[in-house]
Write a protein that holds these residues in place. Sequence first.
Motif, PDB file in Angstrom:
ATOM      1  N   HIS A  33     -33.165 -39.076 -58.026  1.00 39.56           N
ATOM      2  CA  HIS A  33     -31.879 -38.599 -58.546  1.00 39.56           C
ATOM      3  C   HIS A  33     -31.773 -38.851 -60.054  1.00 39.56           C
ATOM      4  CE1 HIS A  33     -27.601 -37.802 -58.844  1.00 39.56           C
ATOM      5  NE2 HIS A  33     -27.474 -38.961 -59.475  1.00 39.56           N
ATOM      6  N   ARG A  76     -33.887 -36.277 -61.939  1.00 38.02           N
ATOM      7  CA  ARG A  76     -33.256 -34.948 -61.979  1.00 38.02           C
ATOM      8  C   ARG A  76     -32.083 -34.900 -62.956  1.00 38.02           C
ATOM      9  NH1 ARG A  76     -33.945 -35.498 -56.366  1.00 38.02           N
ATOM     10  NH2 ARG A  76     -31.751 -36.120 -56.159  1.00 38.02           N
ATOM     11  N   THR A  77     -31.308 -35.977 -63.010  1.00 45.67           N
ATOM     12  CA  THR A  77     -30.107 -35.989 -63.844  1.00 45.67           C
ATOM     13  C   THR A  77     -30.323 -36.649 -65.199  1.00 45.67           C
ATOM     14  OG1 THR A  77     -29.368 -38.079 -62.875  1.00 45.67           O
ATOM     15  CG2 THR A  77     -28.614 -36.036 -61.812  1.00 45.67           C
ATOM     16  N   GLU A 127     -34.811 -36.137 -70.320  1.00 44.14           N
ATOM     17  CA  GLU A 127     -33.753 -35.277 -70.859  1.00 44.14           C
ATOM     18  C   GLU A 127     -34.330 -33.954 -71.314  1.00 44.14           C
ATOM     19  OE1 GLU A 127     -31.901 -37.610 -73.913  1.00 44.14           O
ATOM     20  OE2 GLU A 127     -30.637 -38.647 -72.459  1.00 44.14           O
ATOM     21  N   ALA A 181     -30.931 -33.173 -68.759  1.00 46.51           N
ATOM     22  CA  ALA A 181     -30.753 -33.167 -67.310  1.00 46.51           C
ATOM     23  C   ALA A 181     -31.074 -31.782 -66.770  1.00 46.51           C
ATOM     24  CB  ALA A 181     -29.318 -33.550 -66.962  1.00 46.51           C
ATOM     25  N   GLY A 182     -31.868 -31.744 -65.716  1.00 48.42           N
ATOM     26  CA  GLY A 182     -32.248 -30.473 -65.108  1.00 48.42           C
ATOM     27  C   GLY A 182     -33.599 -29.952 -65.551  1.00 48.42           C
ATOM     28  N   TYR A 196     -36.381 -31.488 -65.220  1.00 45.18           N
ATOM     29  CA  TYR A 196     -37.359 -31.966 -64.243  1.00 45.18           C
ATOM     30  C   TYR A 196     -36.771 -31.838 -62.849  1.00 45.18           C
ATOM     31  CZ  TYR A 196     -39.865 -34.188 -68.103  1.00 45.18           C
ATOM     32  OH  TYR A 196     -40.553 -34.430 -69.272  1.00 45.18           O
ATOM     33  N   GLU A 197     -37.614 -31.523 -61.889  1.00 40.16           N
ATOM     34  CA  GLU A 197     -37.245 -31.575 -60.488  1.00 40.16           C
ATOM     35  C   GLU A 197     -37.933 -32.789 -59.900  1.00 40.16           C
ATOM     36  OE1 GLU A 197     -38.586 -27.848 -58.842  1.00 40.16           O
ATOM     37  OE2 GLU A 197     -36.634 -26.927 -59.188  1.00 40.16           O
ATOM     38  N   VAL A 234     -37.202 -23.469 -69.897  1.00 38.63           N
ATOM     39  CA  VAL A 234     -36.077 -24.029 -69.138  1.00 38.63           C
ATOM     40  C   VAL A 234     -35.421 -25.141 -69.942  1.00 38.63           C
ATOM     41  CG1 VAL A 234     -35.461 -25.346 -67.074  1.00 38.63           C
ATOM     42  CG2 VAL A 234     -37.012 -23.400 -66.883  1.00 38.63           C
ATOM     43  N   GLU A 235     -36.232 -25.994 -70.550  1.00 40.82           N
ATOM     44  CA  GLU A 235     -35.690 -27.083 -71.353  1.00 40.82           C
ATOM     45  C   GLU A 235     -34.876 -26.554 -72.533  1.00 40.82           C
ATOM     46  OE1 GLU A 235     -37.489 -30.543 -74.101  1.00 40.82           O
ATOM     47  OE2 GLU A 235     -38.127 -30.604 -72.003  1.00 40.82           O
ATOM     48  N   LEU A 257     -31.552 -25.235 -71.281  1.00 39.08           N
ATOM     49  CA  LEU A 257     -30.637 -26.332 -70.938  1.00 39.08           C
ATOM     50  C   LEU A 257     -30.033 -26.967 -72.190  1.00 39.08           C
ATOM     51  CD1 LEU A 257     -32.699 -27.941 -68.059  1.00 39.08           C
ATOM     52  CD2 LEU A 257     -30.436 -26.888 -67.828  1.00 39.08           C
TER      53      LEU A 257
END
Length: 101
Positions: A43, A46-47, A55, A57-58, A60-61, A82-83, A86
């Motif tokens: 968790h 991921r956050t 960083e 958040a999001g 990385y899975e 994706v980074e 975000l």
Amino acid sequence: MTRPRKRTHTRHAKAAARLREHPGMWMQVAVYPTAYSAHGAAHRIRTAYRLPAYEPAGAYEARTEQLDEGTAVVARWLGAQVEADLRRAAALAAVHAGGGA
């Protein structure tokens, strides 16, 4: 009396860097003796909660997998695009919230 288990010490900065070298590839980050600890670590990855190496958040899975020796945390970096998306979304949200200059 039994000895207490050793705490798992994960070098998250190194793990995040290794994941960034292989975008999209699931890799083991650490093995925790309890599922509770592993779920918490996944968790936090991921956050990016209190783990700045992951960083924003999001980016990385992360998930857990049960092993004979404990519970593994496996993660992957979603990639530069994706980074960047975000980070752009976070900056835009900050401007709309009045936090941007």
